[in-house]
Design a protein around this motif. Structure first.
Motif, PDB file in Angstrom:
ATOM      1  N   ALA A  91       0.859  -1.188   0.000  1.00  0.00           N
ATOM      2  CA  ALA A  91       0.000   0.000   0.000  1.00  0.00           C
ATOM      3  C   ALA A  91       0.892   1.233   0.000  1.00  0.00           C
ATOM      4  O   ALA A  91       1.937   1.261   0.658  1.00  0.00           O
ATOM      5  CB  ALA A  91      -0.909   0.020   1.227  1.00  0.00           C
ATOM      6  N   ILE A  92       0.467   2.243  -0.746  1.00  0.00           N
ATOM      7  CA  ILE A  92       1.174   3.524  -0.784  1.00  0.00           C
ATOM      8  C   ILE A  92       0.200   4.572  -0.281  1.00  0.00           C
ATOM      9  O   ILE A  92      -0.776   4.900  -0.955  1.00  0.00           O
ATOM     10  CB  ILE A  92       1.615   3.899  -2.206  1.00  0.00           C
ATOM     11  CG1 ILE A  92       2.390   2.756  -2.859  1.00  0.00           C
ATOM     12  CG2 ILE A  92       2.443   5.178  -2.179  1.00  0.00           C
ATOM     13  CD1 ILE A  92       2.646   2.983  -4.335  1.00  0.00           C
ATOM     14  N   ALA A 105       7.943   6.376  -1.154  1.00  0.00           N
ATOM     15  CA  ALA A 105       8.962   5.947  -0.192  1.00  0.00           C
ATOM     16  C   ALA A 105       8.349   5.332   1.066  1.00  0.00           C
ATOM     17  O   ALA A 105       9.018   4.608   1.790  1.00  0.00           O
ATOM     18  CB  ALA A 105       9.848   7.128   0.189  1.00  0.00           C
ATOM     19  N   GLU A 106       7.065   5.595   1.334  1.00  0.00           N
ATOM     20  CA  GLU A 106       6.408   5.046   2.519  1.00  0.00           C
ATOM     21  C   GLU A 106       5.562   3.809   2.220  1.00  0.00           C
ATOM     22  O   GLU A 106       4.732   3.402   3.029  1.00  0.00           O
ATOM     23  CB  GLU A 106       5.551   6.121   3.184  1.00  0.00           C
ATOM     24  CG  GLU A 106       6.373   7.194   3.850  1.00  0.00           C
ATOM     25  CD  GLU A 106       5.538   8.094   4.738  1.00  0.00           C
ATOM     26  OE1 GLU A 106       4.393   7.722   5.091  1.00  0.00           O
ATOM     27  OE2 GLU A 106       6.039   9.171   5.087  1.00  0.00           O
ATOM     28  N   ALA A 107       5.761   3.193   1.051  1.00  0.00           N
ATOM     29  CA  ALA A 107       5.026   1.968   0.726  1.00  0.00           C
ATOM     30  C   ALA A 107       5.351   0.892   1.761  1.00  0.00           C
ATOM     31  O   ALA A 107       6.464   0.815   2.268  1.00  0.00           O
ATOM     32  CB  ALA A 107       5.394   1.489  -0.668  1.00  0.00           C
ATOM     33  N   PHE A 108       4.353   0.084   2.100  1.00  0.00           N
ATOM     34  CA  PHE A 108       4.563  -0.984   3.081  1.00  0.00           C
ATOM     35  C   PHE A 108       3.744  -2.201   2.683  1.00  0.00           C
ATOM     36  O   PHE A 108       2.695  -2.096   2.052  1.00  0.00           O
ATOM     37  CB  PHE A 108       4.217  -0.523   4.498  1.00  0.00           C
ATOM     38  CG  PHE A 108       2.819   0.018   4.649  1.00  0.00           C
ATOM     39  CD1 PHE A 108       1.787  -0.800   5.036  1.00  0.00           C
ATOM     40  CD2 PHE A 108       2.564   1.353   4.369  1.00  0.00           C
ATOM     41  CE1 PHE A 108       0.495  -0.311   5.160  1.00  0.00           C
ATOM     42  CE2 PHE A 108       1.277   1.856   4.492  1.00  0.00           C
ATOM     43  CZ  PHE A 108       0.241   1.026   4.885  1.00  0.00           C
ATOM     44  N   LEU A 109       4.255  -3.367   3.050  1.00  0.00           N
ATOM     45  CA  LEU A 109       3.623  -4.629   2.706  1.00  0.00           C
ATOM     46  C   LEU A 109       2.334  -4.812   3.505  1.00  0.00           C
ATOM     47  O   LEU A 109       2.351  -4.753   4.727  1.00  0.00           O
ATOM     48  CB  LEU A 109       4.586  -5.787   2.995  1.00  0.00           C
ATOM     49  CG  LEU A 109       4.151  -7.176   2.568  1.00  0.00           C
ATOM     50  CD1 LEU A 109       4.055  -7.274   1.050  1.00  0.00           C
ATOM     51  CD2 LEU A 109       5.152  -8.207   3.078  1.00  0.00           C
ATOM     52  N   VAL A 110       1.206  -5.024   2.806  1.00  0.00           N
ATOM     53  CA  VAL A 110      -0.067  -5.264   3.486  1.00  0.00           C
ATOM     54  C   VAL A 110      -0.568  -6.695   3.281  1.00  0.00           C
ATOM     55  O   VAL A 110      -1.461  -7.141   3.980  1.00  0.00           O
ATOM     56  CB  VAL A 110      -1.172  -4.264   3.061  1.00  0.00           C
ATOM     57  CG1 VAL A 110      -0.863  -2.882   3.548  1.00  0.00           C
ATOM     58  CG2 VAL A 110      -1.411  -4.288   1.566  1.00  0.00           C
TER      59      VAL A 110
END
Length: 171
Positions: A91-92, A105-110
């Motif tokens: 998710a971004i 740059a703040e994308a994280f695995l959901v």
């Protein structure tokens, strides 16, 4: 997943509609898709190719819709998507007070999972994935035909799709 307070507030705020990056192994090779525009993240190029993340249910499943190209239709019909092909969704979050500026740059695995089903309907392919931590719980469902009501006893040898499987009892 472990989110920072800022990430959690951005993803759950009413004005935030997160964009997604999806790694999908539907045909034995990894494809990279983005739901907004083409993006470069973590060394990979993600293409905006009509993908839609239809639903993500935490620790249960994720549903993804793609355009039904002739290749994808054949992959869906042939079952080449089976056998633990992976699916990862990032998710971004958007910038505060913005619906069009995303913070790559703040994308994280959901979601980190494996493909569980692939279905073709009209111009779309619907792919469902389950978390890879729970996929082993469903192995008999993915291994045996749903028509079969009688399973062989433990120790029996089954030859299926070019492989040999020795059945074991669950303990």
């Amino acid at each position: 997943m472990n989110l920072t307070t800022q990430q959690f507030s951005r993803v759950t705020s009413g004005a935030t509609k997160p964009a997604y990056l999806v790694q999908l192994e539907h045909a034995g090779f990894l494809e990279y898709f983005a739901t907004i525009e083409d993006a470069y993240y973590d060394g990979n190029s993600y293409l905006a190719d009509g993908i839609e993340v239809a639903d993500i249910r935490d620790q249960v499943s994720a549903s993804i819709d793609l355009f039904a190209t002739p290749t994808r239709i054949m992959q869906s019909i042939s079952g080449s998507w089976r056998n633990g092909k992976r699916c990862q969704i990032y998710a971004i979050p958007s910038c505060p007070d913005s619906v069009s500026d995303y913070i790559l740059a703040e994308a994280f695995l959901v979601f980190d999972g494996v493909l569980d089903s692939s279905a073709w309907s009209n111009s779309r392919i619907r792919i469902t994935a389950i978390p890879k931590t729970t996929s082993s719980l469903y192995t008999p469902r993915n291994t045996f035909s749903e028509i079969s009501a009688i399973l062989p006893s433990p120790g029996a040898v089954v030859n299926w799709e070019g492989g040999t499987i020795v059945l074991q009892a669950r303990t």
